[in-house]
Design a protein around this motif. Sequence first.
Motif, PDB file in Angstrom:
ATOM      1  N   VAL A  26     -26.457 -23.832 -30.616  1.00  0.00           N
ATOM      2  CA  VAL A  26     -26.625 -25.287 -30.571  1.00  0.00           C
ATOM      3  C   VAL A  26     -25.285 -25.986 -30.377  1.00  0.00           C
ATOM      4  O   VAL A  26     -25.180 -26.956 -29.611  1.00  0.00           O
ATOM      5  N   ASP A  30     -24.404 -28.378 -27.374  1.00  0.00           N
ATOM      6  CA  ASP A  30     -24.008 -29.742 -27.728  1.00  0.00           C
ATOM      7  C   ASP A  30     -22.778 -30.159 -26.925  1.00  0.00           C
ATOM      8  O   ASP A  30     -22.752 -31.236 -26.313  1.00  0.00           O
ATOM      9  N   TYR A  56     -23.709 -30.637 -23.024  1.00  0.00           N
ATOM     10  CA  TYR A  56     -24.446 -31.839 -22.643  1.00  0.00           C
ATOM     11  C   TYR A  56     -23.675 -33.122 -22.967  1.00  0.00           C
ATOM     12  O   TYR A  56     -23.807 -34.124 -22.254  1.00  0.00           O
ATOM     13  N   ARG A  57     -22.851 -33.097 -24.008  1.00  0.00           N
ATOM     14  CA  ARG A  57     -21.980 -34.248 -24.262  1.00  0.00           C
ATOM     15  C   ARG A  57     -20.975 -34.418 -23.121  1.00  0.00           C
ATOM     16  O   ARG A  57     -20.670 -35.543 -22.699  1.00  0.00           O
ATOM     17  N   VAL A  99     -26.297 -39.391 -26.645  1.00  0.00           N
ATOM     18  CA  VAL A  99     -26.763 -38.708 -27.857  1.00  0.00           C
ATOM     19  C   VAL A  99     -27.643 -39.682 -28.643  1.00  0.00           C
ATOM     20  O   VAL A  99     -27.158 -40.671 -29.189  1.00  0.00           O
ATOM     21  N   ASP A 120     -28.655 -36.768 -33.877  1.00  0.00           N
ATOM     22  CA  ASP A 120     -27.821 -35.630 -34.271  1.00  0.00           C
ATOM     23  C   ASP A 120     -28.130 -35.384 -35.746  1.00  0.00           C
ATOM     24  O   ASP A 120     -27.559 -36.017 -36.630  1.00  0.00           O
ATOM     25  N   TRP A 159     -30.233 -27.694 -37.188  1.00  0.00           N
ATOM     26  CA  TRP A 159     -29.505 -28.699 -36.424  1.00  0.00           C
ATOM     27  C   TRP A 159     -30.357 -29.089 -35.224  1.00  0.00           C
ATOM     28  O   TRP A 159     -30.780 -28.220 -34.452  1.00  0.00           O
ATOM     29  N   LEU A 219     -30.670 -31.932 -31.952  1.00  0.00           N
ATOM     30  CA  LEU A 219     -29.999 -32.942 -31.145  1.00  0.00           C
ATOM     31  C   LEU A 219     -30.944 -33.445 -30.065  1.00  0.00           C
ATOM     32  O   LEU A 219     -31.735 -32.677 -29.506  1.00  0.00           O
ATOM     33  N   PHE A 264     -30.713 -35.608 -26.433  1.00  0.00           N
ATOM     34  CA  PHE A 264     -29.872 -36.177 -25.388  1.00  0.00           C
ATOM     35  C   PHE A 264     -30.749 -36.852 -24.333  1.00  0.00           C
ATOM     36  O   PHE A 264     -31.863 -36.395 -24.064  1.00  0.00           O
TER      37      PHE A 264
END
Length: 208
Positions: A19, A23, A26-27, A33, A36, A44, A46, A48
Amino acid sequence: MSSQIDMKLEAIVIPVSDVGRADMFYRRLGWRVDADIRTTDGGWILQFTPPGSPCSILIGTGLTPSAPGSSQFVHLVVSDIAAAHAELAANGANPSDVFHDASGGYNRFDPDARASGPDPERRTYASFLTFSDPDGNGWVLQEITSRFPGRIGTGATTYASTRDLKDALRRAAAAHGEHEARNGKPDPDWPSWYADFMVSEQSGEARP
Protein backbone atom coordinates in the motif's frame (compact mmCIF):
# COMPACT_ATOMS: atom_id res chain seq x y z
CA MET A 1 -38.60 -1.88 -18.15
CA SER A 2 -35.65 0.50 -18.13
CA SER A 3 -34.29 1.73 -14.83
CA GLN A 4 -34.99 5.35 -13.88
CA ILE A 5 -32.55 5.34 -10.97
CA ASP A 6 -29.12 6.85 -11.58
CA MET A 7 -26.34 4.37 -10.91
CA LYS A 8 -23.10 6.33 -11.02
CA LEU A 9 -19.83 4.43 -10.97
CA GLU A 10 -18.21 5.86 -7.83
CA ALA A 11 -15.07 3.82 -7.12
CA ILE A 12 -13.15 0.75 -8.22
CA VAL A 13 -10.73 -1.30 -6.12
CA ILE A 14 -7.18 -1.67 -7.46
CA PRO A 15 -5.42 -4.68 -5.89
CA VAL A 16 -1.91 -3.91 -4.63
CA SER A 17 0.66 -5.81 -2.58
CA ASP A 18 2.35 -2.81 -0.97
CA VAL A 19 0.00 0.00 0.00
CA GLY A 20 2.82 2.41 0.82
CA ARG A 21 4.49 1.90 -2.55
CA ALA A 22 1.18 2.32 -4.40
CA ASP A 23 0.44 5.41 -2.30
CA MET A 24 3.66 7.09 -3.44
CA PHE A 25 3.02 6.14 -7.08
CA TYR A 26 -0.50 7.54 -7.31
CA ARG A 27 0.39 10.65 -5.30
CA ARG A 28 3.25 11.29 -7.72
CA LEU A 29 0.75 11.22 -10.60
CA GLY A 30 -1.03 14.13 -8.94
CA TRP A 31 -4.23 12.22 -8.24
CA ARG A 32 -6.32 13.78 -5.48
CA VAL A 33 -6.22 12.02 -2.11
CA ASP A 34 -9.82 11.80 -0.88
CA ALA A 35 -9.26 9.45 2.05
CA ASP A 36 -6.24 8.20 3.99
CA ILE A 37 -7.50 5.91 6.74
CA ARG A 38 -5.49 3.84 9.23
CA THR A 39 -7.48 1.26 11.17
CA THR A 40 -6.85 0.06 14.71
CA ASP A 41 -5.88 -3.40 13.46
CA GLY A 42 -3.08 -2.05 11.27
CA GLY A 43 -5.08 -1.72 8.08
CA TRP A 44 -4.64 1.11 5.61
CA ILE A 45 -7.16 2.35 3.04
CA LEU A 46 -6.62 5.12 0.50
CA GLN A 47 -8.93 6.69 -2.05
CA PHE A 48 -7.54 8.58 -5.04
CA THR A 49 -9.33 10.45 -7.83
CA PRO A 50 -7.67 11.15 -11.19
CA PRO A 51 -7.91 14.81 -12.29
CA GLY A 52 -11.37 15.56 -13.65
CA SER A 53 -12.68 12.05 -13.02
CA PRO A 54 -16.10 11.35 -11.45
CA CYS A 55 -14.84 7.90 -10.43
CA SER A 56 -12.19 7.17 -7.80
CA ILE A 57 -9.95 4.23 -7.00
CA LEU A 58 -9.48 2.46 -3.67
CA ILE A 59 -6.29 0.74 -2.57
CA GLY A 60 -5.59 -0.82 0.78
CA THR A 61 -5.29 -3.89 2.92
CA GLY A 62 -8.07 -6.47 2.96
CA LEU A 63 -10.19 -4.78 0.29
CA THR A 64 -10.31 -7.46 -2.39
CA PRO A 65 -9.50 -11.15 -2.96
CA SER A 66 -8.09 -10.27 -6.40
CA ALA A 67 -4.37 -10.80 -6.88
CA PRO A 68 -2.16 -7.70 -6.91
CA GLY A 69 -1.63 -6.55 -10.49
CA SER A 70 -4.71 -8.37 -11.83
CA SER A 71 -6.60 -5.18 -12.71
CA GLN A 72 -6.03 -4.58 -16.41
CA PHE A 73 -7.20 -2.17 -19.13
CA VAL A 74 -8.81 0.32 -16.78
CA HIS A 75 -9.61 3.24 -19.07
CA LEU A 76 -8.87 6.91 -18.50
CA VAL A 77 -10.21 9.41 -21.05
CA VAL A 78 -8.12 12.41 -22.10
CA SER A 79 -8.69 15.18 -24.63
CA ASP A 80 -5.01 15.42 -25.66
CA ILE A 81 -3.06 12.15 -25.73
CA ALA A 82 0.30 13.85 -26.39
CA ALA A 83 -0.07 16.22 -23.44
CA ALA A 84 -1.16 13.30 -21.24
CA HIS A 85 1.92 11.31 -22.29
CA ALA A 86 4.22 14.20 -21.41
CA GLU A 87 2.59 14.65 -18.00
CA LEU A 88 2.75 10.95 -17.12
CA ALA A 89 6.38 10.76 -18.18
CA ALA A 90 7.25 13.83 -16.10
CA ASN A 91 5.56 12.22 -13.08
CA GLY A 92 7.53 8.99 -13.39
CA ALA A 93 4.75 6.70 -14.68
CA ASN A 94 6.89 5.38 -17.56
CA PRO A 95 4.04 5.38 -20.10
CA SER A 96 4.18 3.54 -23.40
CA ASP A 97 4.53 5.49 -26.59
CA VAL A 98 1.26 6.76 -28.05
CA PHE A 99 -0.21 4.19 -30.46
CA HIS A 100 -3.22 3.46 -32.65
CA ASP A 101 -4.83 0.40 -34.21
CA ALA A 102 -2.87 -0.44 -37.38
CA SER A 103 -6.05 -1.76 -39.02
CA GLY A 104 -7.84 1.57 -38.58
CA GLY A 105 -10.12 0.29 -35.84
CA TYR A 106 -10.07 0.80 -32.09
CA ASN A 107 -8.17 -2.25 -30.82
CA ARG A 108 -5.96 -1.19 -27.92
CA PHE A 109 -5.93 -4.61 -26.25
CA ASP A 110 -3.69 -6.64 -28.60
CA PRO A 111 -0.08 -5.38 -28.63
CA ASP A 112 0.44 -6.96 -32.05
CA ALA A 113 -2.29 -4.74 -33.53
CA ARG A 114 -0.59 -1.50 -32.52
CA ALA A 115 1.04 1.05 -34.79
CA SER A 116 3.23 3.84 -33.48
CA GLY A 117 1.89 7.33 -33.00
CA PRO A 118 -1.60 8.77 -32.65
CA ASP A 119 -4.30 7.91 -35.15
CA PRO A 120 -3.19 9.45 -38.49
CA GLU A 121 -6.52 11.28 -38.87
CA ARG A 122 -6.65 12.01 -35.12
CA ARG A 123 -10.10 10.41 -34.97
CA THR A 124 -11.84 10.50 -31.63
CA TYR A 125 -11.55 7.23 -29.63
CA ALA A 126 -8.62 6.04 -31.80
CA SER A 127 -5.37 7.10 -30.04
CA PHE A 128 -4.02 5.35 -26.93
CA LEU A 129 -1.20 4.83 -24.49
CA THR A 130 -0.71 2.50 -21.54
CA PHE A 131 1.06 2.58 -18.20
CA SER A 132 1.22 0.33 -15.12
CA ASP A 133 1.53 0.86 -11.41
CA PRO A 134 4.32 -0.88 -9.42
CA ASP A 135 2.20 -4.06 -9.05
CA GLY A 136 1.48 -4.24 -12.78
CA ASN A 137 -2.10 -3.02 -12.68
CA GLY A 138 -2.60 -1.77 -16.21
CA TRP A 139 -4.14 1.52 -17.32
CA VAL A 140 -5.18 2.64 -20.81
CA LEU A 141 -5.49 6.28 -21.83
CA GLN A 142 -7.87 6.90 -24.73
CA GLU A 143 -8.13 10.23 -26.53
CA ILE A 144 -11.77 11.31 -26.93
CA THR A 145 -12.57 14.72 -28.36
CA SER A 146 -16.18 14.05 -29.41
CA ARG A 147 -18.63 11.31 -28.48
CA PHE A 148 -20.35 8.77 -30.68
CA PRO A 149 -24.08 9.50 -31.11
CA GLY A 150 -26.21 8.51 -28.15
CA ARG A 151 -23.29 8.28 -25.73
CA ILE A 152 -24.21 11.48 -23.85
CA GLY A 153 -27.52 13.32 -23.91
CA THR A 154 -27.58 16.88 -25.21
CA GLY A 155 -28.78 18.05 -21.80
CA ALA A 156 -25.73 16.62 -20.03
CA THR A 157 -22.88 18.64 -21.53
CA THR A 158 -20.19 19.03 -18.87
CA TYR A 159 -16.44 19.60 -18.69
CA ALA A 160 -14.52 17.92 -15.92
CA SER A 161 -11.69 20.42 -15.75
CA THR A 162 -10.54 23.84 -16.90
CA ARG A 163 -8.15 22.15 -19.33
CA ASP A 164 -10.98 20.16 -20.95
CA LEU A 165 -13.05 23.32 -21.35
CA LYS A 166 -10.10 25.21 -22.84
CA ASP A 167 -9.45 22.39 -25.33
CA ALA A 168 -13.14 22.32 -26.30
CA LEU A 169 -13.11 26.09 -26.86
CA ARG A 170 -10.01 25.80 -29.04
CA ARG A 171 -11.68 23.12 -31.19
CA ALA A 172 -14.81 25.27 -31.44
CA ALA A 173 -12.72 28.29 -32.46
CA ALA A 174 -10.97 26.33 -35.20
CA ALA A 175 -14.26 24.91 -36.50
CA HIS A 176 -15.89 28.33 -36.36
CA GLY A 177 -13.07 29.78 -38.45
CA GLU A 178 -13.81 27.16 -41.11
CA HIS A 179 -17.52 28.00 -40.82
CA GLU A 180 -16.85 31.69 -41.48
CA ALA A 181 -14.54 30.86 -44.38
CA ARG A 182 -17.26 28.74 -45.99
CA ASN A 183 -19.80 31.53 -45.61
CA GLY A 184 -17.38 34.22 -46.69
CA LYS A 185 -18.32 36.60 -43.90
CA PRO A 186 -17.94 37.07 -40.13
CA ASP A 187 -20.49 35.45 -37.87
CA PRO A 188 -21.69 38.02 -35.31
CA ASP A 189 -23.56 35.37 -33.31
CA TRP A 190 -20.44 33.30 -32.69
CA PRO A 191 -21.30 32.55 -29.01
CA SER A 192 -24.43 30.65 -30.11
CA TRP A 193 -22.42 28.78 -32.75
CA TYR A 194 -19.75 27.87 -30.19
CA ALA A 195 -22.42 26.59 -27.78
CA ASP A 196 -24.13 24.49 -30.46
CA PHE A 197 -20.78 23.06 -31.59
CA MET A 198 -19.64 22.16 -28.07
CA VAL A 199 -22.93 20.45 -27.19
CA SER A 200 -23.02 18.50 -30.46
CA GLU A 201 -19.38 17.46 -30.03
CA GLN A 202 -20.12 15.83 -26.68
CA SER A 203 -23.43 14.28 -27.68
CA GLY A 204 -22.36 13.00 -31.09
CA GLU A 205 -25.15 14.87 -32.84
CA ALA A 206 -24.74 16.66 -36.18
CA ARG A 207 -22.50 19.70 -35.81
CA PRO A 208 -23.51 23.19 -36.96
